[in-house]
Scaffold this active site. Structure first.
Site, PDB file in Angstrom:
ATOM      1  N   CYS A   1       0.372   3.864   2.693  1.00  0.00           N
ATOM      2  CA  CYS A   1       0.824   3.332   4.003  1.00  0.00           C
ATOM      3  C   CYS A   1       2.317   3.532   4.156  1.00  0.00           C
ATOM      4  O   CYS A   1       2.805   3.962   5.211  1.00  0.00           O
ATOM      5  CB  CYS A   1       0.547   1.823   4.120  1.00  0.00           C
TER       6      CYS A   1
ATOM      7  N   CYS B   1       0.848  -1.203   0.000  1.00  0.00           N
ATOM      8  CA  CYS B   1       0.000   0.000   0.000  1.00  0.00           C
ATOM      9  C   CYS B   1       0.880   1.248   0.000  1.00  0.00           C
ATOM     10  O   CYS B   1       1.539   1.548   0.990  1.00  0.00           O
ATOM     11  CB  CYS B   1      -0.931  -0.074   1.205  1.00  0.00           C
TER      12      CYS B   1
END
Ligand SMILES: [Zn+2]
Length: 142
Positions: free
Chosen positions: A70, A67
């Site tokens: 993230c 991600c």
């Protein structure tokens, strides 16, 4: 007044005096510093332990290695954690490894940051935020 803190090193519970400013605060079990506020890599068992035992608010980042947002938020999350020793305890959970936990907390998009106080989720945000934004958000609840 004493508060219970889960030691970031040995995960034992220390009861320490709550002070406005602290230069040194050591774990009563392993002797390492409780001021070491680097985010703790957690899983369902560790999170449960914190929820049961920590008197501090718990800030949990659900993330995954694939991600992008993230990964870009990770250094900000760490800086926010380091700026707030003995005010909140910051945990990181890899959502891919802990899918049951992710569904229990209804994580639908990541990064998702949850603030847990007295064993209950009281706030969350999703999407990457900066160090300052994270600190400001957490400070509303401490
Ligand atoms: Zn310890």
């Amino acid at each position: 007044m004493n508060i219970n803190i889960v030691c970031p090193h040995c995960l034992e519970v220390s009861s320490v005096e709550k002070k406005e400013s602290t230069i040194s605060q050591k774990c009563t079990k392993c002797g390492d510093s409780l001021l070491d506020a680097k985010p703790i890599t957690a899983n369902a068992v560790i999170l449960e332990h914190f929820m049961k035992n920590s008197d501090l608010p718990i800030v949990v980042d659900f993330w995954a290695p694939w991600c992008g947002p993230c990964i870009s938020m990770a250094p900000h999350f760490e800086k926010a954690a380091l700026a707030m020793p003995l005010q909140a305890q910051f945990l990181k959970i890899n959502n891919d490894n802990e899918q049951a936990l992710g569904s229990k907390f209804l994580i639908v998009s990541i990064p998702a940051v949850l603030l847990i106080k007295e064993g209950k989720e009281i706030a969350r945000f999703t999407g990457a935020r900066s160090n300052k934004q994270i600190q400001k958000w957490v400070r509303q609840y401490i």
